[in-house]
Write an enzyme that holds these catalytic residues in place. Structure first.
Site, PDB file in Angstrom:
ATOM      1  N   ASN A 197      44.914  42.193  38.592  1.00 33.24           N
ATOM      2  CA  ASN A 197      45.344  43.209  37.619  1.00 33.24           C
ATOM      3  C   ASN A 197      46.233  42.656  36.504  1.00 33.24           C
ATOM      4  O   ASN A 197      46.437  43.320  35.488  1.00 33.24           O
ATOM      5  CB  ASN A 197      46.041  44.391  38.312  1.00 33.24           C
ATOM      6  CG  ASN A 197      45.085  45.316  39.038  1.00 33.24           C
ATOM      7  OD1 ASN A 197      45.456  45.970  40.011  1.00 33.24           O
ATOM      8  ND2 ASN A 197      43.834  45.383  38.593  1.00 33.24           N
ATOM      9  N   TRP A 198      46.734  41.414  36.666  1.00 28.19           N
ATOM     10  CA  TRP A 198      47.533  40.806  35.588  1.00 28.19           C
ATOM     11  C   TRP A 198      46.696  40.597  34.333  1.00 28.19           C
ATOM     12  O   TRP A 198      47.242  40.384  33.248  1.00 28.19           O
ATOM     13  CB  TRP A 198      48.110  39.457  36.038  1.00 28.19           C
ATOM     14  CG  TRP A 198      49.058  39.552  37.196  1.00 28.19           C
ATOM     15  CD1 TRP A 198      48.793  39.208  38.484  1.00 28.19           C
ATOM     16  CD2 TRP A 198      50.421  40.018  37.176  1.00 28.19           C
ATOM     17  NE1 TRP A 198      49.894  39.441  39.276  1.00 28.19           N
ATOM     18  CE2 TRP A 198      50.910  39.928  38.499  1.00 28.19           C
ATOM     19  CE3 TRP A 198      51.263  40.504  36.177  1.00 28.19           C
ATOM     20  CZ2 TRP A 198      52.208  40.303  38.844  1.00 28.19           C
ATOM     21  CZ3 TRP A 198      52.551  40.874  36.521  1.00 28.19           C
ATOM     22  CH2 TRP A 198      53.016  40.776  37.843  1.00 28.19           C
TER      23      TRP A 198
ATOM     24  N   THR B  98      45.991  40.957  42.594  1.00 22.88           N
ATOM     25  CA  THR B  98      46.254  39.646  41.972  1.00 22.88           C
ATOM     26  C   THR B  98      45.457  39.514  40.666  1.00 22.88           C
ATOM     27  O   THR B  98      45.791  38.699  39.818  1.00 22.88           O
ATOM     28  CB  THR B  98      45.864  38.496  42.942  1.00 22.88           C
ATOM     29  OG1 THR B  98      44.605  38.821  43.558  1.00 22.88           O
ATOM     30  CG2 THR B  98      46.898  38.301  44.028  1.00 22.88           C
TER      31      THR B  98
ATOM     32  N   ASP C 164      41.635  54.240  42.869  1.00 20.53           N
ATOM     33  CA  ASP C 164      40.857  53.873  41.679  1.00 20.53           C
ATOM     34  C   ASP C 164      40.486  55.097  40.836  1.00 20.53           C
ATOM     35  O   ASP C 164      40.311  56.192  41.365  1.00 20.53           O
ATOM     36  CB  ASP C 164      39.582  53.145  42.134  1.00 20.53           C
ATOM     37  CG  ASP C 164      38.924  52.400  40.999  1.00 20.53           C
ATOM     38  OD1 ASP C 164      39.555  52.204  39.949  1.00 20.53           O
ATOM     39  OD2 ASP C 164      37.756  52.007  41.161  1.00 20.53           O
ATOM     40  N   GLY C 165      40.360  54.858  39.530  1.00 20.00           N
ATOM     41  CA  GLY C 165      39.863  55.901  38.634  1.00 20.00           C
ATOM     42  C   GLY C 165      40.917  56.479  37.702  1.00 20.00           C
ATOM     43  O   GLY C 165      40.644  57.416  36.959  1.00 20.00           O
TER      44      GLY C 165
END
Ligand code: FPP
Length: 247
Positions: free
Chosen positions: A75-76, A73, A27-28
């Site tokens: 992130n779309w 799932t 992340d980041g």
């Protein structure tokens, strides 16, 4: 014990008692890019290089499994541009990995519902999986279109289908037998889960498998995450007393 890392000069690591399986929420990337006035996709590109460095380092250290959250799932929901850029990076990485697998001896597996990926990316995942069968040793698991809840539901559906087909008896269901219906079947649960970037949540990552994992959080953004940061995380993990519900 503070849940955030405390930076020391050099991490004190016992190399004879390393975690067998490390999992990372990478992340980041977006914030790393924003801080530099760059598009978010530039953060993902550097993040992909960080993955390469950390995976190689894990292998050198003797860690057996590394699992990374590359695309969830959820992130779309990001812009088409950003989703497209992440998929392109994954393709590039897999093309290169296939070329160097023989030399690197890195086994790769994918956790997630690959059916929603482009046929080209799906084929690359399948080829990488096939080539991996030739090797033993360090294994990198890439979570792609992965969600912990989705994994459990899909596992339940497969188990129900096996029950209906008479292949298994519902009364025989145990935690160990159900684990075999998950994307992570045959992979031991993660000992250590690292989340960089200052966020302190699991975000639907390895919900079943993390029941007794040790968590490590750090403010470092993923593109800046270094080998030294990994050693810091391992040193912190080694100070914990793991009781698995016992005393
Ligand atoms: C989370 O940071 C990162 C992602 C959703 C994508 C991760 C993908 C890669 C590192 C590239 C490809 C991976 C491999 C294994 C080659 P974020 O975008 O949510 O960052 P932010 O919270 O700062 O916005």
């Amino acid at each position: 014990m503070a849940i955030f890392s405390k930076k020391t000069e050099t991490a004190q690591v016992d190399y004879n008692h390393l975690p067998r399986h490390i999992a990372i929420i990478m992340d980041g990337n977006g914030r790393w890019a924003k801080k530099r006035g760059l598009p978010r996709t530039a953060g993902h590109a550097v993040g992909a290089e960080t993955f390469r460095t950390i995976a190689t380092f894990c292998k050198e250290l003797g860690v057996e499994y590394l699992t990374v959250y590359a695309f969830s799932t959820e992130n779309w929901k990001r812009s088409q541009d950003e989703v497209g850029a992440i998929m392109k990076l994954l393709k590039k990485y897999l093309f290169e990995a296939i070329d160097t697998m023989e030399k690197d001896k890195i086994k790769m597996e994918f956790f997630g519902d690959l059916s929603r990926l482009s046929p080209e990316l799906r084929e690359l995942c399948e080829s990488t999986r096939e080539i991996s069968k030739r090797y033993d040793g360090f294994q990198a698991n890439i979570c792609l279109n992965y969600g912990g809840r989705d994994e459990i539901i899909k596992g339940m559906q497969k188990w129900q289908a096996d029950c209906a087909a008479g292949l298994v008896n519902p009364e025989d269901l145990t935690e160990a037998s159900f684990s075999q219906y998950l994307f992570s079947k045959d992979v031991p649960d993660p000992d250590l889960i690292i989340r960089p970037s200052g966020e302190v949540r699991t975000s639907n990552f390895l919900l079943w498998q993390s029941a007794y994992s040790e968590f490590y959080f750090t403010d470092v953004l993923w593109p800046d995450f270094s080998k030294e940061d990994l050693l810091e995380a391992i040193a912190s993990y080694q100070k914990r007393s793991r009781r698995f519900g016992g005393v």
